[in-house]
Every structure is written in C-alpha cells, then in structure tokens.
Design a protein around this motif. Sequence first.
Motif: not given
Ligand code: CS8
Length: 392
Positions: A141-143, A186-188, A241-243, A251-253, A372-375
């Motif tokens: 979920g988180s990861d 993992p991220h790629k 991952f980036k998408i 959506t977080r706001p 949801y949407e990240g703890t």
């Molecule tokens: O894994 C990330 C995370 O956000 N975890 C939480 C997951 C989450 O929020 N899930 C929600 C699911 S949907 C839901 O719950 C719906 S609820 C019902 C509907 C509600 C409607 C009301 C993390 C923990 C923040 C980050 O993970 P890491 O593995 O540590 O990765 P990073 O090193 O941070 O990033 C890796 C690369 O990705 C790029 N990145 C990170 N964030 C972004 C954004 N945009 C673009 N790119 C991003 N925001 C980051 O720059 C890294 O890129 P590199 O090129 O590798 O340097």
Amino acid sequence: YASEASEYTGGPTFELSEEQVGIRDLARSFTANEIIPVAAEYDRTMKYPWEVIKKAHAEGLLNVHVPEEYGGAGLSVMSSSIVSEELAYGCTGIQTAIEANGLASAPLIVAGSDAQKRSYLGRLTEEPLMCAYGVSEPGAGSDVASIKTKATREGDKFVLNGQKCWITNGGCWYFVLAKTDPTAKPHKALSGFIVDASTPGITVENKLINMGQRCSDTRIINFENVVVGKENLLGREGDGFKIAMGAFDITRPLVASGAVGLAQRALAEAAKYAHDRKTFGVPIIQHQAIGTLLAEMAIGVETARNAVWRAACAKDNNDPRTTYLASVAKAYASRVAVTNADKCVQIHGGAGYNTEYPAEKLFRDSKIFELYEGTTQIQNLIVSRVVANDYA
Ligand code: CS8
Ligand code: FAD
C-alpha cells in the motif's frame, strides 16, 4: 464556508472569483437537496449511491477536472477543491465515490495520449460511468514500488496477472499499475495501463465492509491472464511509478478538501447542538469549555482550508513544491477532520454516540482521511525529505 467574490488582484488573495462562487453555490445546493437528505440511509444500507451520482453527473459535478476538450468542465484543481469540500459537507462516502473518478482520470490527464483521453475521459463525460485507480495490493500500500502485479509483453500485447486491493469504484475501466521489467530498479520497473473492466480474466470480489464511508464501494480485483493492447499503455514502459505519483499531486489536495468539508460539517453540527442543549440552566455553548472546543474546531477548518487552497493553486501554477504542499495539506486537513469529528461527538455527549445525530457517522467517516491517498506517516515522509533537503 469560503468568502464571497472579490475584484482584488493585488497579491495573495483568498477570495473566490465570480465563477468559483457560482460553482460553490451549485455544489452547495446540490449537497443540501440531494446528499444530506439521503446520507444516513446510504450509510445504514451501504448501498452504492448510484442515484445521487447520476444526478451529480447531470449537474456537471462529476469529473470536474476533466479538460473541456474531452467533454469535462475543465476546472482547475483550486476550483475542483471547492466542489469536493461542498460535496463532502453532505457525505464523504458519496463524495469519495465521486472523487474516485477524478483519481482514476488523473493518470490519463498526466500521461495519456490524445486518443486515450478521447476514448476514456470522453466516455465518462458522455454518460455517468465510474472508473477506478488500481495501485494498492494486499502486500503493498504505502510502498508502491514493491507491487507484484505483472504485465508481461507478448508482441504487441501485455498480459496482466496479479491482485489489486481496496479499489474504490468497480467501474467501466481501471488505471492499473504493473511491473513490466522485473530486472529494472523498482521505480523504473512499473508501467501504467488503462484496462477495460469487461476484459476477460478480470474478476471483482465482494464489497469490503469498512468502518465509515460505508456506501462507497471498495473491492479486491483479480487479474488472471488479462490481455491488453500496447495502445492501453500510458506513456512509455517504465513511466508508471511517476505517473501514479503525478496523479496524487492533483488528487491529494482534493482529498484534503473533502476532509475540510467533513471538518466544517462537524463544526456546524456541534455548534447547532450546543445552542439547543441546556445544562445547569444555560445552553452548553455558554460554557467556556464548550466554546473553546468550538473555537479549536473553527481554527482547524480555516487553517486546513488555507493549506488546501495553497496546494491546489501550487498544482495549477506548476509550482515545483506542489508534491510537498499537497502532502502538507493532506496530512493537516485529515488530522483536523478526525479531531473535529471527535470534538463533535464530545459536544453531543451521549447523543453523539447514537445514530439519531450525524456526529457518530462523521466520527466513523473521518478516520479514512488519515489512511487513503497515502497515510499520514507517508505524507510526513514526503514533507520530511523536503525539509532534510532544504536544510542540508
Ligand atoms: O510510494 C510513495 C507513496 O506516495 N506512497 C503512498 C501510496 C499512496 O498514496 N497510495 C494511495 C493509493 S490510492 C487511494 O488510496 C485512493 S483512496 C480512494 C479515492 C479517494 C478519492 C476521494 C512514496 C512513499 C512517497 C515514495 O516512494 P519511494 O519509493 O521512496 O520513491 P521516491 O524515491 O520518492 O521517488 C522515486 C522516483 O519517483 C519520482 N517521484 C516521486 N514523487 C513524484 C511525483 N511526481 C513525479 N515524480 C515523482 N509526485 C521521484 O522524483 C523519483 O524519481 P527519480 O528520477 O528516480 O529521482
Ligand atoms: P501499510 O503500507 O501496510 O502501512 C501500515 C502502517 O505502517 C501505516 O500506519 C503506515 O502509515 C505505516 N508505514 C508504512 N510505511 C511507513 C514508513 N516508511 N514510515 C513510517 N510509517 C510507515 N488504493 C488504490 O490503489 N485505489 C483505491 O481506490 C483505494 N481506495 C481505498 C479505499 C479505502 C476505504 C481504503 C481503506 C484504502 C484504499 N486504498 C486504495 C488503499 C490505500 O491507499 C492504502 O490502504 C494506504 O495507502 C495504506 O497502505 P496499507 O493499507 O497497505 O498500509
């Protein structure tokens, strides 16, 4: 409630434009007429609020941030946040069902080709159809980077196998994040797909029974040898991952503005009850301890809304600190929702524990905002990484 329209343009302003006041009033009257009267019944029966969603679609309150060229209202994140707050004031279960369409659409808005947007976003605006964002899994979920669902390339096709968990809205199509390259970092390794719900090999399990927001539909979805064409790939292989993360910047706001709507409702219900209920010969609102609780609730609403608007405007203006500000808003507004709902129950005394009043539903509905949407821990992780970098 947000303030009235103003012509002031001299700097940071918290006033709404005429158009935003119009949108707010439309959403507010929809909430008053179509959501509040039925919210308790949908909560009790856990029935999917399909009738309300159809009416919201007819009023233009569904898919509000879908761009106009694809048939949507084309609202900014800031304007969309006004709609979310107003709908959430009525029932966050119904608002989550509506908002989940926005979440599913977000990866398409971030990375979809013109043809993909026309096909999948266009369909949503033509008729009331629901879609879903399929990222979380039973083991991840988180990861997000550790998801296990695979998409194996076979010529021009991909074959999907895996299981998604907690997916809000069964729907007509899903955004699915899957591993396309097990050898990559993992991220790629991940790619995003748009998958029609009717594709053979997809099975949807029974609705999960949750603590709150009980009319919202959350399910496990299984993918067994589900074949999709390469035209269903969003962006390039390895972009997934980036998408998926980019979608959260939109959506977080909006989830945070839902939390503000709930916090505002808790304040309104508590203040109303505090005027009506008498103890020791006076309405309880005259007891300083109750006044302090109400003041804390109002402070929470005002400051959380400011945080949401800041994050929403950051996204609309391509501010490089958008992700950070979205996490600040999400973490803060969700805490305010939970504490305001708690105080609302407290101010109601025993009545707050009973289904006769909305307080207990607000209490149950509020907790999910911290999950949801990240703890909250994940929002704090995002914020703390920026802080560490800023002061390195
Ligand atoms: O894994 C990330 C995370 O956000 N975890 C939480 C997951 C989450 O929020 N899930 C929600 C699911 S949907 C839901 O719950 C719906 S609820 C019902 C509907 C509600 C409607 C009301 C993390 C923990 C923040 C980050 O993970 P890491 O593995 O540590 O990765 P990073 O090193 O941070 O990033 C890796 C690369 O990705 C790029 N990145 C990170 N964030 C972004 C954004 N945009 C673009 N790119 C991003 N925001 C980051 O720059 C890294 O890129 P590199 O090129 O590798 O340097
Ligand atoms: P875990 O990741 O297992 O976390 C467990 C605990 O550990 C939490 O307290 C967490 O904060 C903490 N934790 C984890 N990692 C860290 C860390 N690095 N540092 C500190 N603490 C940490 N997902 C979708 O993809 N689509 C949806 O539509 C959707 N809708 C949902 C609807 C509902 C009602 C629910 C309950 C969930 C939904 N989700 C959806 C899933 C949701 O996003 C996840 O539940 C959430 O991200 C947390 O993941 P988890 O449940 O696996 O908890």
